[in-house]
Design a protein around this motif. Sequence first.
Motif, PDB file in Angstrom:
ATOM      1  N   SER A 270       0.920  -1.077  -0.040  1.00  0.00           N
ATOM      2  CA  SER A 270      -0.020   0.106  -0.007  1.00  0.00           C
ATOM      3  C   SER A 270       0.774   1.095  -0.053  1.00  0.00           C
ATOM      4  O   SER A 270       2.267   1.223   0.151  1.00  0.00           O
ATOM      5  CB  SER A 270      -0.960   0.180   1.301  1.00  0.00           C
ATOM      6  OG  SER A 270      -0.017   0.152   2.280  1.00  0.00           O
ATOM      7  N   GLY A 271       0.320   2.517  -0.215  1.00  0.00           N
ATOM      8  CA  GLY A 271       0.878   3.590  -0.104  1.00  0.00           C
ATOM      9  C   GLY A 271       1.466   4.068   1.154  1.00  0.00           C
ATOM     10  O   GLY A 271       2.537   4.558   1.393  1.00  0.00           O
ATOM     11  N   SER A 272       0.780   3.727   2.240  1.00  0.00           N
ATOM     12  CA  SER A 272       1.073   4.097   3.525  1.00  0.00           C
ATOM     13  C   SER A 272       2.514   3.380   4.060  1.00  0.00           C
ATOM     14  O   SER A 272       3.191   3.754   4.377  1.00  0.00           O
ATOM     15  CB  SER A 272       0.032   3.515   4.687  1.00  0.00           C
ATOM     16  OG  SER A 272      -1.005   4.390   4.414  1.00  0.00           O
TER      17      SER A 272
ATOM     18  N   VAL B 121       5.345   4.581   2.430  1.00  0.00           N
ATOM     19  CA  VAL B 121       5.982   5.772   3.088  1.00  0.00           C
ATOM     20  C   VAL B 121       6.450   5.312   4.324  1.00  0.00           C
ATOM     21  O   VAL B 121       7.744   6.128   4.895  1.00  0.00           O
ATOM     22  CB  VAL B 121       4.678   6.866   3.333  1.00  0.00           C
ATOM     23  CG1 VAL B 121       4.992   7.906   4.353  1.00  0.00           C
ATOM     24  CG2 VAL B 121       4.186   7.357   2.093  1.00  0.00           C
TER      25      VAL B 121
ATOM     26  N   PHE C 184      -0.815  14.763   2.399  1.00  0.00           N
ATOM     27  CA  PHE C 184      -1.447  13.569   2.860  1.00  0.00           C
ATOM     28  C   PHE C 184      -0.544  12.233   2.444  1.00  0.00           C
ATOM     29  O   PHE C 184      -0.176  12.144   1.315  1.00  0.00           O
ATOM     30  CB  PHE C 184      -2.882  13.202   2.231  1.00  0.00           C
ATOM     31  CG  PHE C 184      -3.447  11.940   2.515  1.00  0.00           C
ATOM     32  CD1 PHE C 184      -4.192  11.933   3.925  1.00  0.00           C
ATOM     33  CD2 PHE C 184      -3.355  10.721   1.990  1.00  0.00           C
ATOM     34  CE1 PHE C 184      -4.719  10.692   4.446  1.00  0.00           C
ATOM     35  CE2 PHE C 184      -3.740   9.499   2.657  1.00  0.00           C
ATOM     36  CZ  PHE C 184      -4.741   9.553   3.804  1.00  0.00           C
ATOM     37  N   HIS C 185      -0.035  11.416   3.392  1.00  0.00           N
ATOM     38  CA  HIS C 185       0.740  10.408   3.216  1.00  0.00           C
ATOM     39  C   HIS C 185       0.118   8.916   3.414  1.00  0.00           C
ATOM     40  O   HIS C 185       0.959   8.066   3.802  1.00  0.00           O
ATOM     41  CB  HIS C 185       2.120  10.715   3.734  1.00  0.00           C
ATOM     42  CG  HIS C 185       2.701  11.923   3.318  1.00  0.00           C
ATOM     43  ND1 HIS C 185       3.415  11.941   1.870  1.00  0.00           N
ATOM     44  CD2 HIS C 185       2.773  13.222   3.508  1.00  0.00           C
ATOM     45  CE1 HIS C 185       3.725  13.088   1.796  1.00  0.00           C
ATOM     46  NE2 HIS C 185       3.556  14.184   2.562  1.00  0.00           N
ATOM     47  N   GLY C 186      -0.927   9.084   4.322  1.00  0.00           N
ATOM     48  CA  GLY C 186      -1.512   8.050   4.855  1.00  0.00           C
ATOM     49  C   GLY C 186      -1.979   7.885   6.321  1.00  0.00           C
ATOM     50  O   GLY C 186      -1.982   8.856   7.090  1.00  0.00           O
TER      51      GLY C 186
ATOM     52  N   GLU D  61       4.399  15.718  -1.693  1.00  0.00           N
ATOM     53  CA  GLU D  61       3.706  15.070  -2.980  1.00  0.00           C
ATOM     54  C   GLU D  61       4.210  16.082  -3.929  1.00  0.00           C
ATOM     55  O   GLU D  61       3.884  17.243  -3.716  1.00  0.00           O
ATOM     56  CB  GLU D  61       2.442  15.023  -2.870  1.00  0.00           C
ATOM     57  CG  GLU D  61       1.821  13.982  -1.859  1.00  0.00           C
ATOM     58  CD  GLU D  61       0.571  14.628  -1.203  1.00  0.00           C
ATOM     59  OE1 GLU D  61       0.238  15.036  -0.330  1.00  0.00           O
ATOM     60  OE2 GLU D  61      -0.496  14.197  -2.032  1.00  0.00           O
TER      61      GLU D  61
ATOM     62  N   GLU E 163      -4.848  14.448  -2.114  1.00  0.00           N
ATOM     63  CA  GLU E 163      -5.842  14.701  -1.070  1.00  0.00           C
ATOM     64  C   GLU E 163      -6.053  15.910  -0.820  1.00  0.00           C
ATOM     65  O   GLU E 163      -7.177  16.691  -0.460  1.00  0.00           O
ATOM     66  CB  GLU E 163      -5.687  13.756   0.383  1.00  0.00           C
ATOM     67  CG  GLU E 163      -5.664  12.294  -0.239  1.00  0.00           C
ATOM     68  CD  GLU E 163      -6.651  11.693  -1.097  1.00  0.00           C
ATOM     69  OE1 GLU E 163      -7.755  12.098  -0.466  1.00  0.00           O
ATOM     70  OE2 GLU E 163      -6.576  11.131  -1.858  1.00  0.00           O
TER      71      GLU E 163
ATOM     72  N   ASP F 267       6.646  11.642  -2.629  1.00  0.00           N
ATOM     73  CA  ASP F 267       5.456  10.700  -2.410  1.00  0.00           C
ATOM     74  C   ASP F 267       4.731  10.888  -3.804  1.00  0.00           C
ATOM     75  O   ASP F 267       3.850  11.833  -3.840  1.00  0.00           O
ATOM     76  CB  ASP F 267       4.684  11.159  -1.192  1.00  0.00           C
ATOM     77  CG  ASP F 267       3.415  10.090  -0.985  1.00  0.00           C
ATOM     78  OD1 ASP F 267       3.493   9.111  -1.795  1.00  0.00           O
ATOM     79  OD2 ASP F 267       3.113   9.989  -0.052  1.00  0.00           O
TER      80      ASP F 267
ATOM     81  N   VAL G  13       2.739   8.214  -4.564  1.00  0.00           N
ATOM     82  CA  VAL G  13       1.716   7.452  -4.404  1.00  0.00           C
ATOM     83  C   VAL G  13       0.490   7.684  -5.409  1.00  0.00           C
ATOM     84  O   VAL G  13      -0.222   6.490  -6.001  1.00  0.00           O
ATOM     85  CB  VAL G  13       1.219   7.143  -2.789  1.00  0.00           C
ATOM     86  CG1 VAL G  13      -0.215   6.332  -2.889  1.00  0.00           C
ATOM     87  CG2 VAL G  13       2.381   6.384  -2.315  1.00  0.00           C
ATOM     88  N   GLN G  14       0.131   8.882  -5.487  1.00  0.00           N
ATOM     89  CA  GLN G  14      -1.220   9.112  -6.131  1.00  0.00           C
ATOM     90  C   GLN G  14      -0.634   9.917  -7.586  1.00  0.00           C
ATOM     91  O   GLN G  14      -1.282   9.493  -8.709  1.00  0.00           O
ATOM     92  CB  GLN G  14      -1.964  10.184  -5.604  1.00  0.00           C
ATOM     93  CG  GLN G  14      -3.305  10.489  -6.019  1.00  0.00           C
ATOM     94  CD  GLN G  14      -4.112  11.321  -5.165  1.00  0.00           C
ATOM     95  OE1 GLN G  14      -5.257  11.786  -5.639  1.00  0.00           O
ATOM     96  NE2 GLN G  14      -4.210  10.883  -3.916  1.00  0.00           N
TER      97      GLN G  14
ATOM     98  N   LYS H  79      -1.049   3.496  -5.620  1.00  0.00           N
ATOM     99  CA  LYS H  79      -2.177   3.123  -6.258  1.00  0.00           C
ATOM    100  C   LYS H  79      -2.263   2.637  -7.839  1.00  0.00           C
ATOM    101  O   LYS H  79      -2.694   1.588  -7.741  1.00  0.00           O
ATOM    102  CB  LYS H  79      -2.780   4.674  -6.306  1.00  0.00           C
ATOM    103  CG  LYS H  79      -3.200   5.293  -4.890  1.00  0.00           C
ATOM    104  CD  LYS H  79      -3.712   6.629  -5.133  1.00  0.00           C
ATOM    105  CE  LYS H  79      -4.206   7.278  -3.694  1.00  0.00           C
ATOM    106  NZ  LYS H  79      -5.420   6.785  -3.465  1.00  0.00           N
TER     107      LYS H  79
END
Length: 378
Positions: free
Chosen positions: A100-102, A105, A128-130, A180, A185, A213, A215-216, A242
């Motif tokens: 997962s993204g969290s 991180v 937002f990082h999780g 990010e 988010e 980051d 992730v998104q 993601k």
Amino acid sequence: MNVALDTILPTYARAPVTFVEGDGCWLVDDNGERYLDFATGIAVVGLGHRHPDAVAAAHEQLDRLWHVSNLYWTVPMVELSRKLSERFGDPGCQAFFCNSGSEAVEAAIKYARKATGRHGIVAVDGSFHGRTMGSLSITGQPPKQDPFRPLLPGVTFVPLNDVDALRAAVSDEVGLVVFEPLLGEGGVRPASAEFVAAARDAAHEAGALLCLDEVQTGVGRTGSFFAWEQLEVAPDLVTLAKGLANGLPIGALLVSNAAPRGLEPGDHASTFGGNLVSCAAANAVVDALDEELLANVHERGAQLQAGLAALGLSVRGQGLLVGADVGRPAGEVVAALFERRLLTTSAGPETVRFSPSLTVSAELVEQALATVQEVLAA
Ligand code: PLP
């Protein structure tokens, strides 16, 4: 099955729908209703639902082998690490795979601590990082953090794009600067090229690592494989999740070959990390992200931004991660779009986020814009 289920912990405010099938940019609910999917499972299903290459790769792997743990080598994981290293560019990177993204991180936080011997972190307001304790500690949103204090010590937040505040915060006790490239988010807000370059310079002068980051924003979402390619600042660490396996669980920490070495056997782990089926799907995703598809992300993103701006909205974004300020609670507009069978998500109090599949057509973007127009006029 639109009932309030008392067997699921209420951590999400779910929309009153149960989806049973997906195809490309469309989802079908248990009553056979079709929805145009501009949410893609929160910017995840980049190739669209049931993309034939990802489905074939996952099926083939399902029939062969699912799991052996990280005590052994597996072909899909090694293949994926090589593909990501190539995408990272010369001289590439090494990967740690998780789910997962969290988790990606968390791995970045631990990597920076071990590699630098410092626990100070500089992060960005509104980020937002999780939701795990480490990733929550660097998430610049006090309402999400407050019920769970105490969090990790040593985290300083600076306003996005405030170069002076950033430089002042990066002391010689800081081991990690993390943000990010485009806050997802936190309202689809881009980091300026100046801020990113200053972060890299300040981090390196202080002996800290820069982590972006992604992730998104990663895996083609902004029109390049990594969003940082468009900023021309290569980070030390990158987190991905993601879009990487088109909806199968996966996360990755990438460590540039120029970064100081950090983790050794026994320092960090994940039982399911590098799962063979997820990695097989991810290999198909990476292969699918060619120039033509990335050009579509730029073109459809420009079309979407222009169309939303023409409706009088203030619009931000990059590629197919687009946010529009609607001047009223975003949740109300997301709900009204949902009633008209268009799926979107909110990103901040008044920002509606549009994150369709990277394969979306011009016709479907027009259809979504027409629905937005209807809702704004209602
Ligand atoms: N980092 C960023 C930039 C994100 O957008 C998210 C999720 O939205 C995360 C980390 C956390 O990812 P996950 O929900 O997979 O743990």
